[in-house]
Design a protein around this motif. Structure first.
Motif, PDB file in Angstrom:
ATOM      1  N   GLY A 241       0.760  -1.254   0.141  1.00 42.57           N
ATOM      2  CA  GLY A 241      -0.133  -0.106   0.040  1.00 42.57           C
ATOM      3  C   GLY A 241       0.806   1.145  -0.033  1.00 42.57           C
ATOM      4  N   TYR A 246      -2.052   3.825  -2.900  1.00 34.52           N
ATOM      5  CA  TYR A 246      -3.142   4.062  -1.825  1.00 34.52           C
ATOM      6  C   TYR A 246      -4.404   5.106  -2.268  1.00 34.52           C
ATOM      7  CZ  TYR A 246      -5.630   5.673   2.480  1.00 34.52           C
ATOM      8  OH  TYR A 246      -6.511   5.934   3.213  1.00 34.52           O
ATOM      9  N   HIS A 251      -7.151   2.429  -1.449  1.00 42.20           N
ATOM     10  CA  HIS A 251      -7.512   2.999  -0.149  1.00 42.20           C
ATOM     11  C   HIS A 251      -8.464   1.740   0.829  1.00 42.20           C
ATOM     12  CE1 HIS A 251     -10.815   4.786  -1.760  1.00 42.20           C
ATOM     13  NE2 HIS A 251     -11.426   5.000  -0.449  1.00 42.20           N
ATOM     14  N   TYR A 255      -5.694  -4.965   4.339  1.00 38.91           N
ATOM     15  CA  TYR A 255      -4.222  -4.784   4.705  1.00 38.91           C
ATOM     16  C   TYR A 255      -3.707  -5.862   5.571  1.00 38.91           C
ATOM     17  CZ  TYR A 255      -1.089  -2.232   7.947  1.00 38.91           C
ATOM     18  OH  TYR A 255      -0.033  -2.036   8.558  1.00 38.91           O
ATOM     19  N   PHE A 269      -6.536  -0.988   4.207  1.00 37.42           N
ATOM     20  CA  PHE A 269      -5.515   0.155   4.297  1.00 37.42           C
ATOM     21  C   PHE A 269      -5.986   1.283   5.027  1.00 37.42           C
ATOM     22  CE2 PHE A 269      -3.205  -1.972   0.645  1.00 37.42           C
ATOM     23  CZ  PHE A 269      -2.204  -2.181   1.229  1.00 37.42           C
ATOM     24  N   SER A 277      -1.976   5.909   6.534  1.00 38.64           N
ATOM     25  CA  SER A 277      -2.768   6.462   5.407  1.00 38.64           C
ATOM     26  C   SER A 277      -3.162   7.777   5.496  1.00 38.64           C
ATOM     27  CB  SER A 277      -3.889   5.445   5.562  1.00 38.64           C
ATOM     28  OG  SER A 277      -3.454   4.148   5.406  1.00 38.64           O
TER      29      SER A 277
END
Length: 402
Positions: A241, A246, A251, A255, A269, A277
């Motif tokens: 990511g 991302y 996004h 994850y 993520f 993030s």
């Protein structure tokens, strides 16, 4: 209190300027929110000038008050924003765009929350790509009731299967259903049907999430065969990511992280690593990032190779549990070279250390125009047909050795 009043009185003009600067910055944000998704260049300039004004005032204030540490920190921030402003002009005062990084309000066990990107079941998609006035491709592809791409000409008399996992390369982006790698392997296999679980724009994490979401063997009629993960180097960047992936499209991707030496799933993520993030969302449209074409992390390291190969290993384990054999291969499909020889050596060493079998087709051809779609970098039907031949040959050699 008396000292503070005296300080304010002595710096009355500076405080007035600061208040005006804060008001101008606030008015910028109000105006920006009223525009919609695009923040025009002149509004971004207003923001930069306001910030520079505020930081300059604070710097002079701290300098006058002999607050050396605060003055130095403010000076660093001032220089940073000055560079950001200069590069803003160098780039031609581009607009910025507000993007929605929120998570859809869906049940926790919904496929989109668990697997990430997928296709609507029982659907036919029409995909067109135009380059200027030329049509690069105009194709249709069909999805079955379990969200995977249909491979035509299924033969119920066949006793074996070939499963395919990966991204758009394995999926067959820009190709008809009878032009994919899965289809050509099926055509060249006298006793095996193909099942295409690939999903465009995905990474290693999506493959593992598919295995963990449901038992894939329930979709396969045959009892013996092979699983192929069609690997593309960018899968590593997608699986970890990076900032670019991302903020562009991942996004809401699954994850995974290493926790005390063990691979664990931690939501998406967006909500699984909110601090990282969140910073990516703030940084990716900065002029410094755009000008230097920077991505974060800046380079791959051993922890990334360990993480991604651990995802492959867990996928292999899940495949073995669901299908009853360990004939699961990572396949290096030919593509443009986006890695150093040392990076590839390290990645393969992790595969070997974790006893992940792989088939390297990357050197079978020199990947360039004649092997791609006309006007697109994805492989064409003839390339898939050729790779199907090599894949089956190398699989046979691997199985004989075992």
């Amino acid at each position: 209190m008396n000292k503070f009043k005296a300080f304010v009185k002595a710096n009355k003009r500076t405080f007035i300027v600061l208040i005006l600067a804060v008001i101008s910055l606030f008015s910028y944000n109000v105006t920006k929110n009223g525009i919609g998704s695009e923040v025009f260049g002149w509004l971004r300039l207003w923001k930069y000038l306001s910030l520079l004004f505020i930081l300059t005032c604070f710097y002079l204030l701290f300098l006058k008050g002999k607050r050396v540490i605060l003055a130095n920190l403010t000076l660093i921030a001032l220089l940073l924003f000055l560079l950001e402003t200069i590069l803003f002009f160098v780039l031609g005062m581009p607009s910025a765009f507000k993007k929605d990084f929120s998570i859809p309000d869906l049940p926790e066990n919904h496929i989109a929350r668990q697997v990430g990107a997928t296709y609507y079941p029982d659907s036919v998609y029409h995909e067109v790509k135009v380059n200027g006035t030329d049509t690069v491709f105009d194709v249709h592809f069909a999805i079955d009731h379990m969200n995977k791409r249909i491979t035509p000409d299924f033969d119920s008399t066949k006793t074996k299967y070939n499963l395919f996992f990966g991204c758009s390369i394995g999926f067959g982006y820009g190709l008809e259903d009878n032009q994919t790698l899965a289809y050509h392997v099926q055509e060249q296999s006298p006793d095996a049907n193909s099942y295409n679980f690939c999903i465009s724009a995905t990474g290693t994490n999506h493959m593992l999430a598919q295995f963990q979401y449901r038992d894939l063997s329930k979709q396969v009629a045959e009892k013996d065969g092979c699983g192929y993960y069609i690997f593309f180097w960018d899968h590593i960047y997608r699986a970890i990511g990076t900032m670019h992936r991302y903020t562009e499209w991942l996004h809401l991707a699954p994850y995974y992280e290493m926790n005390d030496g063990k691979l664990v799933r931690n939501k998406l993520f967006k909500d699984g690593r909110p601090f990282v993030s969140g910073w990516y969302e703030r940084l990716y449209q900065t002029n410094i990032v755009k000008y230097f074409e920077a991505d974060l992390p800046l380079k791959l390291n051993d922890s990334h190779f360990d993480l991604v190969t651990e995802m492959v290993l867990e996928s292999k384990k899940a495949y073995t549990k669901q299908f009853g054999n360990d004939k699961f291969y990572l396949v290096f499909y030919p593509n443009y070279i986006a890695y150093t020889p040392e990076e590839m050596r390290i990645f393969k060493s992790y595969l070997t250390k974790k006893r992940i079998k792989f088939i390297d087709l990357s050197n079978t051809i020199k990947y360039y125009g004649k092997y791609t779609l006309d006007g697109d970098s994805h492989p064409n039907s003839e390339t898939n047909k050729l790779m199907a031949k090599y894949l089956l040959q190398k699989t046979m050699l691997k199985e004989k050795k075992n």
